[in-house]
Design an enzyme around this catalytic site. Structure first.
Site, short mmCIF file in Angstrom:
data_model
loop_
_atom_site.label_atom_id
_atom_site.label_comp_id
_atom_site.label_asym_id
_atom_site.label_seq_id
_atom_site.Cartn_x
_atom_site.Cartn_y
_atom_site.Cartn_z
N HIS A 54 0.84 -1.19 0.00
CA HIS A 54 0.00 0.00 0.00
C HIS A 54 0.88 1.24 0.00
O HIS A 54 2.10 1.14 0.08
CB HIS A 54 -1.00 -0.01 1.16
CG HIS A 54 -0.40 0.09 2.54
ND1 HIS A 54 0.44 -0.88 3.05
CD2 HIS A 54 -0.50 1.05 3.50
CE1 HIS A 54 0.80 -0.53 4.29
NE2 HIS A 54 0.26 0.64 4.59
N HIS A 56 1.41 3.92 1.96
CA HIS A 56 1.96 4.68 3.10
C HIS A 56 3.48 4.82 3.00
O HIS A 56 4.17 3.91 2.58
CB HIS A 56 1.57 4.02 4.44
CG HIS A 56 0.14 4.30 4.82
ND1 HIS A 56 -0.56 3.51 5.72
CD2 HIS A 56 -0.71 5.28 4.43
CE1 HIS A 56 -1.78 4.01 5.86
NE2 HIS A 56 -1.89 5.08 5.08
N ASP A 58 5.88 4.71 5.06
CA ASP A 58 6.74 3.72 5.71
C ASP A 58 6.71 2.37 4.97
O ASP A 58 7.18 1.35 5.48
CB ASP A 58 6.39 3.55 7.19
CG ASP A 58 5.00 2.99 7.41
OD1 ASP A 58 4.06 3.41 6.70
OD2 ASP A 58 4.84 2.13 8.29
N HIS A 59 6.17 2.38 3.74
CA HIS A 59 6.17 1.18 2.90
C HIS A 59 6.73 1.46 1.50
O HIS A 59 7.14 0.54 0.81
CB HIS A 59 4.75 0.59 2.80
CG HIS A 59 4.22 0.16 4.14
ND1 HIS A 59 4.13 -1.14 4.53
CD2 HIS A 59 3.82 0.90 5.21
CE1 HIS A 59 3.68 -1.20 5.77
NE2 HIS A 59 3.48 0.03 6.21
N HIS A 113 -7.34 -1.10 5.88
CA HIS A 113 -6.32 -0.18 6.42
C HIS A 113 -6.23 1.02 5.48
O HIS A 113 -6.27 2.16 5.91
CB HIS A 113 -4.99 -0.92 6.53
CG HIS A 113 -3.83 -0.07 6.95
ND1 HIS A 113 -3.75 0.52 8.19
CD2 HIS A 113 -2.70 0.30 6.30
CE1 HIS A 113 -2.62 1.22 8.28
NE2 HIS A 113 -1.97 1.10 7.15
N ASP A 137 0.15 -3.94 6.24
CA ASP A 137 -0.49 -3.49 7.47
C ASP A 137 -1.93 -4.00 7.58
O ASP A 137 -2.77 -3.37 8.24
CB ASP A 137 -0.51 -1.95 7.54
CG ASP A 137 0.88 -1.38 7.78
OD1 ASP A 137 1.83 -2.15 7.99
OD2 ASP A 137 1.00 -0.13 7.74
N HIS A 175 5.21 -4.70 10.59
CA HIS A 175 5.61 -4.00 11.81
C HIS A 175 5.83 -4.97 12.98
O HIS A 175 5.16 -6.00 13.07
CB HIS A 175 4.54 -2.98 12.25
CG HIS A 175 4.42 -1.80 11.34
ND1 HIS A 175 5.15 -0.65 11.51
CD2 HIS A 175 3.64 -1.59 10.25
CE1 HIS A 175 4.82 0.22 10.57
NE2 HIS A 175 3.91 -0.32 9.78
FE FE Z 1 2.91 0.75 8.12
ZN ZN Z 2 0.18 1.57 6.63
#
Ligand code: FE
Ligand code: ZN
Length: 257
Positions: A54, A56, A58-59, A113, A137, A175
């Site tokens: 996805h 985001h 942090d990905h 999410h 996530d 995570h």
């Molecule tokens: Fe994340």
């Molecule tokens: Zn995420």
């Protein structure tokens, strides 16, 4: 296919897939580029693919830099994330497949999410082996992602697809949230023996700095409240019966936890 877990940022995991014979690598959700570049250099592989779950940061934060170093690599993501994933070239939907070396990954559309979230599942080559699930996530060890862009019923539908995979499937979530997730799980299902045992194990592991990812899907089914909407104890606890309502109530409680 060898899988290496690289811890980055405060609690993210980036996964590198490696086919030794062909000396090719792929990376799942590169939050950052540097440790990936370093590792790929170490194993002397060519990075040929980024599999994003996805959009985001942090990905996908490492996408651009990785593309610069490997101009021929291919960036995969969900079709609903069009324009949200840097460098995306392939737009995947439910039922599509991706290939890496001689392995084929199945794509699940798992919104909740985020509205574009997908998961990649690589079934085992030999019957005795385990499949590999990269679920970003959506599903966490002991928990699940927050509903930023989706509804409880969407998320239940998404998690149902993952829950249907074989029990020995390895769950590579993005995570290290396991200990806190299980703390919450114990507040809603105190009497669950498997959960109590898992909590003790995870606590010991984390005290020694040991990662709890990958998890095993069968254990998630027994101990993760967000896969247990049809458990009668949790239905009673939430005073709900319908899966989306049980799930929604639990998710709401976790958001407050
Ligand atoms: Fe994340
Ligand atoms: Zn995420």
């Amino acid at each position: 296919m060898k899988i290496t877990r690289i811890p980055v940022l405060s609690d993210n995991y980036v996964f590198v897939l490696f086919e030794e014979e062909q000396k090719i690598a792929a990376v799942v959700d590169p939050a950052v580029a540097e440790p990936v570049l370093q590792y790929v250099k170490e194993i002397d592989a060519e990075l040929i693919a980024i599999f994003n779950t996805h959009h985001h940061m942090d990905h996908v934060g490492g996408n651009k830099t990785l593309i610069k170093h490997f101009p021929n690599l291919c960036v995969y993501g969900g079709i609903e994330d069009k324009n949200r994933i840097p460098g995306q070239q392939i737009f995947l939907q439910e039922g599509d497949t991706v290939s890496f070396g001689d392995r084929v990954g199945e794509v699940f559309f798992v919104p909740g999410h985020t509205r574009g979230h997908i998961a990649y599942y690589f079934p085992p080559v030999e019957e005795t082996e385990a499949g590999e699930l990269f679920c970003g996530d959506t599903l966490f060890a002991g928990g699940c992602g927050r509903l930023f862009e989706g509804t409880p019923s969407q998320m239940v539908n998404s998690l149902s697809k993952l829950r249907a995979l074989p029990d020995n499937t390895r769950v590579w979530c993005a995570h290290e949230y396991t200990l806190n997730n299980l703390k919450f799980a114990l507040t809603v299902e105190r009497e669950n023996r498997a959960l109590q045992n898992r909590y003790a194990e995870v606590q010991a592991a984390r005290n020694q700095g040991i990662a709890t990812v990958p998890s095993i899907l069968g254990l998630e089914k027994e101990t993760n409240p967000f896969l247990r909407w049809d458990n009668s104890y949790l239905q009673e606890k939430t005073k709900m019966k319908e899966p989306a309502r049980v799930f929604g109530r639990l998710r709401g409680m976790k958001d407050q936890f």
